[in-house]
Scaffold this active site. Structure first.
Site, short mmCIF file in Angstrom:
data_model
loop_
_atom_site.label_atom_id
_atom_site.label_comp_id
_atom_site.label_asym_id
_atom_site.label_seq_id
_atom_site.Cartn_x
_atom_site.Cartn_y
_atom_site.Cartn_z
N HIS A 189 0.80 -1.23 0.00
CA HIS A 189 0.00 0.00 0.00
C HIS A 189 0.83 1.28 0.00
CE1 HIS A 189 -3.40 -2.43 -0.31
NE2 HIS A 189 -3.22 -3.02 0.86
N HIS B 54 3.03 -8.01 -3.21
CA HIS B 54 2.13 -8.82 -4.03
C HIS B 54 2.13 -8.25 -5.44
CE1 HIS B 54 -2.14 -10.81 -4.22
NE2 HIS B 54 -1.43 -11.04 -5.31
N GLU C 104 4.18 -12.38 -3.19
CA GLU C 104 2.90 -13.08 -3.37
C GLU C 104 2.51 -12.97 -4.84
OE1 GLU C 104 0.38 -10.85 -0.83
OE2 GLU C 104 1.30 -11.60 0.99
N GLU D 249 0.51 -20.54 4.34
CA GLU D 249 0.09 -19.34 5.06
C GLU D 249 -1.41 -19.45 5.25
OE1 GLU D 249 1.25 -15.60 3.34
OE2 GLU D 249 -0.12 -14.48 4.61
N HIS E 111 -3.52 -11.80 6.66
CA HIS E 111 -4.66 -11.15 6.00
C HIS E 111 -5.60 -10.52 7.03
CE1 HIS E 111 -7.37 -9.86 2.94
NE2 HIS E 111 -6.46 -10.24 2.06
N1 PXP Z 1 -0.97 -12.56 3.09
C1 PXP Z 1 -1.48 -12.65 1.83
C2 PXP Z 1 -1.34 -13.95 1.12
C3 PXP Z 1 -2.09 -11.55 1.21
O1 PXP Z 1 -2.58 -11.68 -0.04
C4 PXP Z 1 -2.14 -10.33 1.90
C5 PXP Z 1 -2.72 -9.13 1.23
O2 PXP Z 1 -1.95 -8.80 0.10
C6 PXP Z 1 -1.58 -10.27 3.19
C7 PXP Z 1 -1.02 -11.40 3.77
C8 PXP Z 1 -1.57 -9.01 3.99
O3 PXP Z 1 -2.87 -8.66 4.33
P1 PXP Z 1 -3.13 -7.26 5.04
O4 PXP Z 1 -2.69 -6.19 4.11
O5 PXP Z 1 -4.60 -7.28 5.28
O6 PXP Z 1 -2.33 -7.26 6.31
#
Ligand code: PXP
Length: 248
Positions: A11, A44, A71, A152, A201
Site C-alpha cells: 500500500h 504482491h 505473493e 500461510e 490477512h
Molecule cells: N498474506 C497474503 C497472502 C495476502 O494476499 C495479503 C494481502 O496482500 C496479506 C497477507 C496481507 O494482508 P493485510 O494487508 O490485510 O495485512
C-alpha cells in the site's frame, strides 16, 4: 519461539500509483521496515499491477537484506518473473479479476496440477514456496503434496469477526473464538505434516494476539494495518508497534 514479521508494503505502492508518480518510495519503505526490526518484506505482484510494479521487484531484490517474499498467482507469467528476480520466497495466492484484495485461500485441490507445476518450477530455481490457504485440513495436505514448504493460513474470516462493533458483541466474540480454534487446529495439522506455518490477512495490532500465542505459527505477513498506522505515527513506529503486538 516468537513468530517472524514480514511487512507487506503493497500500500506504499498503492499511494504512489494513485498518481502514477515516483513517491512514496517502496525502496525507502523497505529500508525503514528493516531498520525498525522487520524480519522480511512482502509484496504482491498482481496481474493488473495496481500497486507493486515489475520494476519494484528488481529494486527490492537489490536492497532487501532480510527476506523478500513475493505473493503471486500460480501463472506462467508470474512464475517466469519470480525465476528471473529470485525472491527468497514466493507465496502462491488466488487471484480473481475484480477483487479488492485477495479473497480467501487458494483452492489447491481444485487447481492441483497448476499449483504443483508452479511449485516445482519455483523450487527448481531455489525459491522457497509457500501457499496461501484457508484453514482446511484437506487443502493443507494438498499443499504439502503440491510441493510447498510452508502454508500461510488465511486469517480473513477471523479478522472480519474482530472488526469494530462485531468484536464487542458476544455472538461475534464467540464466532471469533471458534475461528481461532479452527486456525489453531489447522496450524497443528500443517506442522504435523512438516510444513512451516505462516498466517496473514486483515491482521491488526488489536487482533493478532491470539494468533501470536500459537507456537505453531512461525511467520506473519501483515500490511494494511501497519501502513495505515504509519500515516499517523511513521513507518518505523508502526512496525515496532506490530512487533510488540506479536510479542517481540
Ligand atoms: N498474506 C497474503 C497472502 C495476502 O494476499 C495479503 C494481502 O496482500 C496479506 C497477507 C496481507 O494482508 P493485510 O494487508 O490485510 O495485512
Amino acid at each position: 519461539m516468537t513468530a517472524r514479521l514480514n511487512v507487506n508494503i503493497d500500500h506504499v505502492a498503492t499511494v504512489r500509483e494513485a498518481r502514477k508518480t515516483t513517491e512514496p518510495s517502496v525502496a525507502a519503505a523497505a529500508v525503514l521496515c528493516e531498520k525498525a526490526g522487520a524480519d522480511g518484506i512482502t509484496v504482491h505482484l498482481r496481474s493488473d499491477r495496481r500497486h507493486i510494479q515489475d520494476a519494484d521487484l528488481d529494486v527490492l531484490r537489490g536492497i532487501v537484506t532480510t527476506y523478500l517474499n513475493v505473493e503471486m498467482a500460480a501463472t506462467d507469467e508470474m512464475v517466469a518473473i519470480a525465476r528471473r528476480t529470485r525472491p527468497d520466497a514466493v507465496s502462491l495466492v488466488p487471484e480473481s479479476p475484480r477483487e479488492i484484495t485477495t479473497e480467501g485461500g487458494l483452492d489447491v485441490i481444485g487447481n492441483f496440477e497448476t499449483v504443483a507445476r508452479a511449485a516445482k518450477e519455483l523450487s527448481a530455481a531455489g525459491i522457497f514456496v509457500s501457499i496461501f490457504i484457508d484453514p482446511i485440513e484437506d487443502q493443507i495436505t494438498a499443499a504439502k503434496d503440491a510441493g510447498a514448504g510452508q502454508i500461510e493460513l488465511c486469517t480473513a474470516e477471523y479478522a472480519e469477526l474482530t472488526l469494530g462493533a462485531r468484536a464487542a458483541h458476544s455472538e461475534g466474540r464467540k464466532k471469533a473464538a471458534a475461528e481461532i480454534e479452527r486456525l489453531h487446529n489447522a496450524a497443528i495439522h500443517a506442522q504435523n505434516r512438516g510444513l512451516i506455518v505462516a498466517a496473514g490477512h486483515g491482521l491488526t495490532t488489536r487482533n493478532v494476539g491470539p494468533l501470536a500465542a500459537m507456537p505453531e505459527i512461525a511467520e506473519f505477513n501483515i500490511g494494511h494495518n501497519i501502513i495505515s498506522r504509519a500515516i499517523f505515527c511513521g513507518l518505523e513506529e508502526a512496525v515496532r508497534e506490530m512487533l510488540a503486538a506479536i510479542g517481540r
